[in-house]
Design a protein around this motif. Sequence first.
Motif, short mmCIF file in Angstrom:
data_model
loop_
_atom_site.label_atom_id
_atom_site.label_comp_id
_atom_site.label_asym_id
_atom_site.label_seq_id
_atom_site.Cartn_x
_atom_site.Cartn_y
_atom_site.Cartn_z
N GLY A 282 0.89 -0.83 -0.01
CA GLY A 282 0.40 -0.19 -0.25
C GLY A 282 1.59 1.22 -0.16
N SER A 283 1.85 1.05 0.61
CA SER A 283 2.60 2.64 0.64
C SER A 283 3.50 2.39 -0.44
N SER A 284 3.97 1.87 -1.29
CA SER A 284 4.74 1.76 -2.25
C SER A 284 3.54 2.62 -4.05
N VAL A 285 2.34 2.13 -3.67
CA VAL A 285 1.73 2.87 -4.39
C VAL A 285 0.74 3.98 -3.82
N ALA A 286 0.91 4.74 -2.43
CA ALA A 286 -0.23 5.50 -1.89
C ALA A 286 -0.36 6.30 -2.65
N ASN A 287 0.28 7.53 -3.71
CA ASN A 287 -0.04 8.95 -3.89
C ASN A 287 0.24 8.53 -5.94
N ASP B 9 -3.71 4.99 3.41
CA ASP B 9 -4.67 4.84 4.10
C ASP B 9 -6.04 4.64 3.83
N THR B 10 -5.55 3.51 2.38
CA THR B 10 -7.30 3.63 2.04
C THR B 10 -7.80 2.30 3.11
N LEU C 232 -16.63 -4.40 1.89
CA LEU C 232 -16.41 -2.38 1.66
C LEU C 232 -14.72 -2.84 0.90
N LEU C 233 -13.94 -3.64 2.04
CA LEU C 233 -12.34 -3.45 1.78
C LEU C 233 -11.99 -3.17 0.51
#
Lengths: 402, 402
Positions: B9-14, B44-45, B68-69
């Motif tokens: 997740g942090s590798s694709v955060a923005n 943080d999605t 949801l997730l």
Amino acid sequence: MLIVQKFGGSSVANAERVYNVAKRVAETYKKGNDVIVVLSAQGDTTDDLIAKAKEISKNPSKREMDMLLSTGEQQSVALMAMALTELGYPCVSLNAYQVGMMTTSAYGNARLKKIKPDRIRRELDRKNIVLVTGFQGMNRFDDITTLGRGGSDTTAVAIAAALHADQCEIYTDVEGVYTADPRIVKEARKLNEITYNEMLELASLGARVLHNRSVELAKKYNVEMVVRSSLTQAEGTVVKEVCKVERMLISGVAGDDEIARVSLIGIEDTPGKAFDIFATLAKKNINVDIILQSIGRDNTKDISFTVQDTALEEVKAVIEENKERWNLKKADYNENLAKVSVVGAGMVANAGVASKMFEAMYDSHINIHMISTSEIKISVLIDKKEMHKAMNAIHDKFNIID
Amino acid sequence: MLIVQKFGGSSVANAERVYNVAKRVAETYKKGNDVIVVLSAQGDTTDDLIAKAKEISKNPSKREMDMLLSTGEQQSVALMAMALTELGYPCVSLNAYQVGMMTTSAYGNARLKKIKPDRIRRELDRKNIVLVTGFQGMNRFDDITTLGRGGSDTTAVAIAAALHADQCEIYTDVEGVYTADPRIVKEARKLNEITYNEMLELASLGARVLHNRSVELAKKYNVEMVVRSSLTQAEGTVVKEVCKVERMLISGVAGDDEIARVSLIGIEDTPGKAFDIFATLAKKNINVDIILQSIGRDNTKDISFTVQDTALEEVKAVIEENKERWNLKKADYNENLAKVSVVGAGMVANAGVASKMFEAMYDSHINIHMISTSEIKISVLIDKKEMHKAMNAIHDKFNIID
């Protein structure tokens, strides 16, 4: 009774509103009804996702856009299911794949083809309230599609049709369909009922209560729609095939100020020219509304047409690209226009409507640029800044009462 | 070569990071490889979605939570597809349904059962880079499930196994697997390779580079994993069945300070009592780690065990509920503990490891509360505040070098 209820994005924008809708749904269920609820994405979710996509690509792949946007409705139905469970009601959320919502492959603007109602039926048999994602479908490649503007209304009507629901309630932030936009025409009144055809004309004319694709579908499958407020208990407006016989002439006045006019000047007057032009635009999925053709000079003709102003850039590109092939002398664009229309099934049998409308325009010193008529509506194109004045003048002139 | 690459997740955060990953993927593709990319939800999605759910319900339905997730990963793959398209690479994003990622029905913690690789194969044949949602699956009811912690790693390995990929690269924010956490032990060194078994022990012991479910799966299907950094070009650590013969005794030191100990005191010493207790905990999906049993007084016994500290509240509830049935005199809880472990395949054939470890603890005046051993690891439970000191002492004592 089997009732389909559709709630828009603003009705489920936050936890509090989700609970308001959940209670509303629960009321219907408690009365012994089977209930299917169709939801849009929460509040600004769709806009936020579009913004995310635009950060990555100015012109993102439509298939991937649908993959992205469809997550919004899935979040809505899951959250609504949690709220209903918390209130003690059995329920289940389903997405487009799970309800077998089959569509064409036109990503971003797909058409519904078929619903496989087995899963919904099974869940209803288990006494579950069924929550369905609006706006989305699956195509024959198992890929996710979205239905374009007003898609969730269409989903609701399609489900109502497929499951032979007794009623399809479209919840919105107004109490029903009005004789005109109450923000513009103070004397506007809520209609108790309206025919599909009138609603279709009103919808396509800028009265943004219902999208016309949903009304077309309702008409085709004779689904009784009710437009009502999610905030009050007011009865709303019933949309159906035939309304009571005693009717006024005109059921409503609509205004749309997101209109652009395109004028193509000096087109060679040979057969097939107009066809070529509009076929080229159609291929780009550009919806053309009013078309007007006049003979020009030197064996040429002029063609004017209107489009949604958001489509103007694309139209300009198409025209630029084909200018030479079409032997076009000049193209002229005007974005400062509005379309005002009167709609009424009673119009067919009454010759005086058009002249009465023009009289209202004349009384108010409003200049008419273009005129377009159908069996149950008359539209005029006027300057954008005069739209409100025109709508009030027409509403007064016809003294519209339900 | 067919290569599976997984990014967290942090590798694709923005948008910027999405492009960084896209370029990395493109490099692999440009070399002529077939590439499948597995992605987690952006930054943080998932936490944001959990927060939304908690606003609606303190204890939301697990099925709806998964509904949801799962939208988070779907957004990631769609956005990545847009970035790759923008860079000029053919690609397609697929969700769990589209890749036929079949799982058990345990919502929130489902196990993979089968992958139907047809769609992925078809897309690879078309020379598409295939982007797959990590962390999620479908159960036999067509409902969406999620795989629990470390789920995306498991997805990547499962796909690598099903499609007989040549390598499964797990990208993370560190350069590989270290002999100890470099933030705690300054002398920690990156390992070039490590066996599945060692990695399994390290993973389950709090070295959070890889989740053990993914390593178990890799071991079962002999999938060669590579742990490497998404930020540098460093080679990373290869995880495989057999490493080079010349090995040091110990491959790593791990610490986990999210440990709670539960002591049940004065349990009736009759057969089946311990079984009853741990079966009851297992039914609630509570993972028990170290278990220690000692004879108490008056024909009773004491049982101590450790759990993740996040599970402690649930454990307390279970014990409260069954207190009478188990004839429990007293239950005692301690959250201020840490587990420090040494791991190494070389340990099996060497008797001195345990005593060397205890010597390190003794030298540093660290008190040991519990001891647990396996063929390739030794763990000790100590006070939480002494974890860093203990890890450094052990690392020094064994002078760990790859």
